[in-house]
Scaffold this motif. Sequence first.
Motif, PDB file in Angstrom:
ATOM      1  N   VAL A  81      15.945  25.003  -3.345  1.00 40.07           N
ATOM      2  CA  VAL A  81      14.939  24.323  -2.527  1.00 40.07           C
ATOM      3  C   VAL A  81      15.673  23.895  -1.264  1.00 40.07           C
ATOM      4  O   VAL A  81      16.565  23.048  -1.315  1.00 40.07           O
ATOM      5  CB  VAL A  81      14.309  23.116  -3.246  1.00 40.07           C
ATOM      6  CG1 VAL A  81      13.307  22.425  -2.330  1.00 40.07           C
ATOM      7  CG2 VAL A  81      13.639  23.559  -4.542  1.00 40.07           C
ATOM      8  N   ASN A  82      15.325  24.538  -0.161  1.00 38.12           N
ATOM      9  CA  ASN A  82      15.983  24.275   1.112  1.00 38.12           C
ATOM     10  C   ASN A  82      14.928  23.732   2.072  1.00 38.12           C
ATOM     11  O   ASN A  82      14.005  24.454   2.460  1.00 38.12           O
ATOM     12  CB  ASN A  82      16.610  25.561   1.661  1.00 38.12           C
ATOM     13  CG  ASN A  82      17.570  25.298   2.799  1.00 38.12           C
ATOM     14  OD1 ASN A  82      17.686  24.180   3.284  1.00 38.12           O
ATOM     15  ND2 ASN A  82      18.253  26.333   3.233  1.00 38.12           N
ATOM     16  N   VAL A  83      15.065  22.468   2.434  1.00 39.23           N
ATOM     17  CA  VAL A  83      14.113  21.822   3.326  1.00 39.23           C
ATOM     18  C   VAL A  83      14.686  21.833   4.739  1.00 39.23           C
ATOM     19  O   VAL A  83      15.756  21.271   4.989  1.00 39.23           O
ATOM     20  CB  VAL A  83      13.817  20.374   2.877  1.00 39.23           C
ATOM     21  CG1 VAL A  83      12.833  19.706   3.835  1.00 39.23           C
ATOM     22  CG2 VAL A  83      13.287  20.357   1.446  1.00 39.23           C
ATOM     23  N   GLU A 119      17.507  21.757  11.289  1.00 39.33           N
ATOM     24  CA  GLU A 119      18.503  21.257  10.343  1.00 39.33           C
ATOM     25  C   GLU A 119      18.007  21.595   8.945  1.00 39.33           C
ATOM     26  O   GLU A 119      16.804  21.690   8.713  1.00 39.33           O
ATOM     27  CB  GLU A 119      18.654  19.744  10.491  1.00 39.33           C
ATOM     28  CG  GLU A 119      19.216  19.326  11.821  1.00 39.33           C
ATOM     29  CD  GLU A 119      19.345  17.817  11.936  1.00 39.33           C
ATOM     30  OE1 GLU A 119      19.104  17.104  10.944  1.00 39.33           O
ATOM     31  OE2 GLU A 119      19.684  17.360  13.037  1.00 39.33           O
ATOM     32  N   CYS A 120      18.943  21.772   8.004  1.00 37.90           N
ATOM     33  CA  CYS A 120      18.502  22.091   6.649  1.00 37.90           C
ATOM     34  C   CYS A 120      19.226  21.234   5.621  1.00 37.90           C
ATOM     35  O   CYS A 120      20.275  20.664   5.900  1.00 37.90           O
ATOM     36  CB  CYS A 120      18.668  23.570   6.345  1.00 37.90           C
ATOM     37  SG  CYS A 120      20.362  24.120   6.152  1.00 37.90           S
ATOM     38  N   ASP A 121      18.618  21.170   4.437  1.00 40.07           N
ATOM     39  CA  ASP A 121      19.156  20.384   3.328  1.00 40.07           C
ATOM     40  C   ASP A 121      18.975  21.193   2.039  1.00 40.07           C
ATOM     41  O   ASP A 121      18.023  20.962   1.288  1.00 40.07           O
ATOM     42  CB  ASP A 121      18.433  19.038   3.250  1.00 40.07           C
ATOM     43  CG  ASP A 121      19.045  18.102   2.224  1.00 40.07           C
ATOM     44  OD1 ASP A 121      20.229  18.273   1.870  1.00 40.07           O
ATOM     45  OD2 ASP A 121      18.326  17.201   1.762  1.00 40.07           O
ATOM     46  N   PRO A 122      19.875  22.165   1.777  1.00 37.68           N
ATOM     47  CA  PRO A 122      19.712  23.035   0.605  1.00 37.68           C
ATOM     48  C   PRO A 122      20.334  22.443  -0.659  1.00 37.68           C
ATOM     49  O   PRO A 122      21.402  21.838  -0.612  1.00 37.68           O
ATOM     50  CB  PRO A 122      20.475  24.295   1.025  1.00 37.68           C
ATOM     51  CG  PRO A 122      21.555  23.788   1.926  1.00 37.68           C
ATOM     52  CD  PRO A 122      20.966  22.595   2.643  1.00 37.68           C
ATOM     53  N   HIS A 123      19.649  22.639  -1.794  1.00 36.49           N
ATOM     54  CA  HIS A 123      20.161  22.226  -3.096  1.00 36.49           C
ATOM     55  C   HIS A 123      19.663  23.202  -4.158  1.00 36.49           C
ATOM     56  O   HIS A 123      18.556  23.728  -4.050  1.00 36.49           O
ATOM     57  CB  HIS A 123      19.703  20.813  -3.464  1.00 36.49           C
ATOM     58  CG  HIS A 123      20.224  19.774  -2.539  1.00 36.49           C
ATOM     59  ND1 HIS A 123      21.475  19.209  -2.671  1.00 36.49           N
ATOM     60  CD2 HIS A 123      19.680  19.207  -1.438  1.00 36.49           C
ATOM     61  CE1 HIS A 123      21.667  18.334  -1.698  1.00 36.49           C
ATOM     62  NE2 HIS A 123      20.586  18.321  -0.938  1.00 36.49           N
ATOM     63  N   LEU A 124      20.478  23.424  -5.179  1.00 37.54           N
ATOM     64  CA  LEU A 124      20.076  24.250  -6.319  1.00 37.54           C
ATOM     65  C   LEU A 124      19.491  23.365  -7.410  1.00 37.54           C
ATOM     66  O   LEU A 124      19.975  22.256  -7.650  1.00 37.54           O
ATOM     67  CB  LEU A 124      21.272  25.036  -6.863  1.00 37.54           C
ATOM     68  CG  LEU A 124      21.857  26.097  -5.926  1.00 37.54           C
ATOM     69  CD1 LEU A 124      23.060  26.757  -6.576  1.00 37.54           C
ATOM     70  CD2 LEU A 124      20.806  27.132  -5.543  1.00 37.54           C
ATOM     71  N   TYR A 125      18.473  23.892  -8.091  1.00 37.61           N
ATOM     72  CA  TYR A 125      17.768  23.133  -9.121  1.00 37.61           C
ATOM     73  C   TYR A 125      17.511  23.995 -10.355  1.00 37.61           C
ATOM     74  O   TYR A 125      17.497  25.222 -10.270  1.00 37.61           O
ATOM     75  CB  TYR A 125      16.385  22.673  -8.607  1.00 37.61           C
ATOM     76  CG  TYR A 125      16.448  21.691  -7.477  1.00 37.61           C
ATOM     77  CD1 TYR A 125      16.371  20.326  -7.714  1.00 37.61           C
ATOM     78  CD2 TYR A 125      16.562  22.127  -6.162  1.00 37.61           C
ATOM     79  CE1 TYR A 125      16.406  19.411  -6.671  1.00 37.61           C
ATOM     80  CE2 TYR A 125      16.602  21.220  -5.107  1.00 37.61           C
ATOM     81  CZ  TYR A 125      16.522  19.873  -5.367  1.00 37.61           C
ATOM     82  OH  TYR A 125      16.567  18.979  -4.344  1.00 37.61           O
ATOM     83  N   THR A 126      17.247  23.311 -11.471  1.00 36.05           N
ATOM     84  CA  THR A 126      16.696  23.939 -12.664  1.00 36.05           C
ATOM     85  C   THR A 126      15.313  23.338 -12.876  1.00 36.05           C
ATOM     86  O   THR A 126      15.060  22.203 -12.473  1.00 36.05           O
ATOM     87  CB  THR A 126      17.561  23.705 -13.902  1.00 36.05           C
ATOM     88  OG1 THR A 126      17.665  22.290 -14.133  1.00 36.05           O
ATOM     89  CG2 THR A 126      18.956  24.295 -13.739  1.00 36.05           C
ATOM     90  N   VAL A 127      14.418  24.099 -13.498  1.00 35.59           N
ATOM     91  CA  VAL A 127      13.074  23.586 -13.810  1.00 35.59           C
ATOM     92  C   VAL A 127      13.167  22.805 -15.105  1.00 35.59           C
ATOM     93  O   VAL A 127      13.560  23.341 -16.139  1.00 35.59           O
ATOM     94  CB  VAL A 127      12.055  24.727 -13.930  1.00 35.59           C
ATOM     95  CG1 VAL A 127      10.687  24.179 -14.333  1.00 35.59           C
ATOM     96  CG2 VAL A 127      11.966  25.505 -12.629  1.00 35.59           C
ATOM     97  N   GLU A 128      12.795  21.558 -15.067  1.00 43.91           N
ATOM     98  CA  GLU A 128      12.891  20.680 -16.229  1.00 43.91           C
ATOM     99  C   GLU A 128      11.546  20.382 -16.869  1.00 43.91           C
ATOM    100  O   GLU A 128      11.481  20.007 -18.043  1.00 43.91           O
ATOM    101  CB  GLU A 128      13.586  19.373 -15.842  1.00 43.91           C
ATOM    102  CG  GLU A 128      15.017  19.571 -15.365  1.00 43.91           C
ATOM    103  CD  GLU A 128      15.928  20.162 -16.417  1.00 43.91           C
ATOM    104  OE1 GLU A 128      15.838  19.756 -17.590  1.00 43.91           O
ATOM    105  OE2 GLU A 128      16.735  21.057 -16.067  1.00 43.91           O
ATOM    106  N   SER A 129      10.471  20.519 -16.095  1.00 44.71           N
ATOM    107  CA  SER A 129       9.155  20.193 -16.631  1.00 44.71           C
ATOM    108  C   SER A 129       8.097  20.898 -15.788  1.00 44.71           C
ATOM    109  O   SER A 129       8.205  20.925 -14.559  1.00 44.71           O
ATOM    110  CB  SER A 129       8.954  18.676 -16.591  1.00 44.71           C
ATOM    111  OG  SER A 129       7.722  18.302 -17.093  1.00 44.71           O
ATOM    112  N   VAL A 130       7.080  21.452 -16.438  1.00 44.43           N
ATOM    113  CA  VAL A 130       5.972  22.123 -15.763  1.00 44.43           C
ATOM    114  C   VAL A 130       4.675  21.613 -16.368  1.00 44.43           C
ATOM    115  O   VAL A 130       4.561  21.518 -17.593  1.00 44.43           O
ATOM    116  CB  VAL A 130       6.065  23.658 -15.924  1.00 44.43           C
ATOM    117  CG1 VAL A 130       4.866  24.337 -15.270  1.00 44.43           C
ATOM    118  CG2 VAL A 130       7.369  24.189 -15.332  1.00 44.43           C
ATOM    119  N   HIS A 131       3.703  21.313 -15.527  1.00 46.63           N
ATOM    120  CA  HIS A 131       2.419  20.773 -15.994  1.00 46.63           C
ATOM    121  C   HIS A 131       1.266  21.521 -15.341  1.00 46.63           C
ATOM    122  O   HIS A 131       1.312  21.796 -14.140  1.00 46.63           O
ATOM    123  CB  HIS A 131       2.312  19.284 -15.678  1.00 46.63           C
ATOM    124  CG  HIS A 131       3.487  18.523 -16.189  1.00 46.63           C
ATOM    125  ND1 HIS A 131       3.532  17.990 -17.446  1.00 46.63           N
ATOM    126  CD2 HIS A 131       4.696  18.241 -15.626  1.00 46.63           C
ATOM    127  CE1 HIS A 131       4.692  17.396 -17.637  1.00 46.63           C
ATOM    128  NE2 HIS A 131       5.420  17.539 -16.537  1.00 46.63           N
TER     129      HIS A 131
END
Length: 106
Positions: free
Chosen positions: A14-16, A92-104
Amino acid sequence: MTTISTDADVVTLVNVFTVAPEKQQALIKVLTTATEEAMSHQAGYVSANIHASTDGTRVVNYSQWASADAFHAMTADPECREHMSAALALAECDPHLYTVESVHHI
């Protein structure tokens, strides 16, 4: 294809990007071109989705990779770095790697 699931075997970037409203569409074009010409040809690439905020000040790249190693290899690729430099000239950017922990869902 993007799959948002807790059991999907991917890592999510997710890179904002924070951008001036008058540069939002130019940034979207740069990111789309980068994805089509470079990122999507890298080993471990799964998918990418570009989102534009309705106020024009943000662009979000939600992309999936087979692993963190695949993502990091892409960031070291000279062609990919060239495309990212073009994006960073606009925002400017703010990138981070994530895992999916919950889906609804409804």
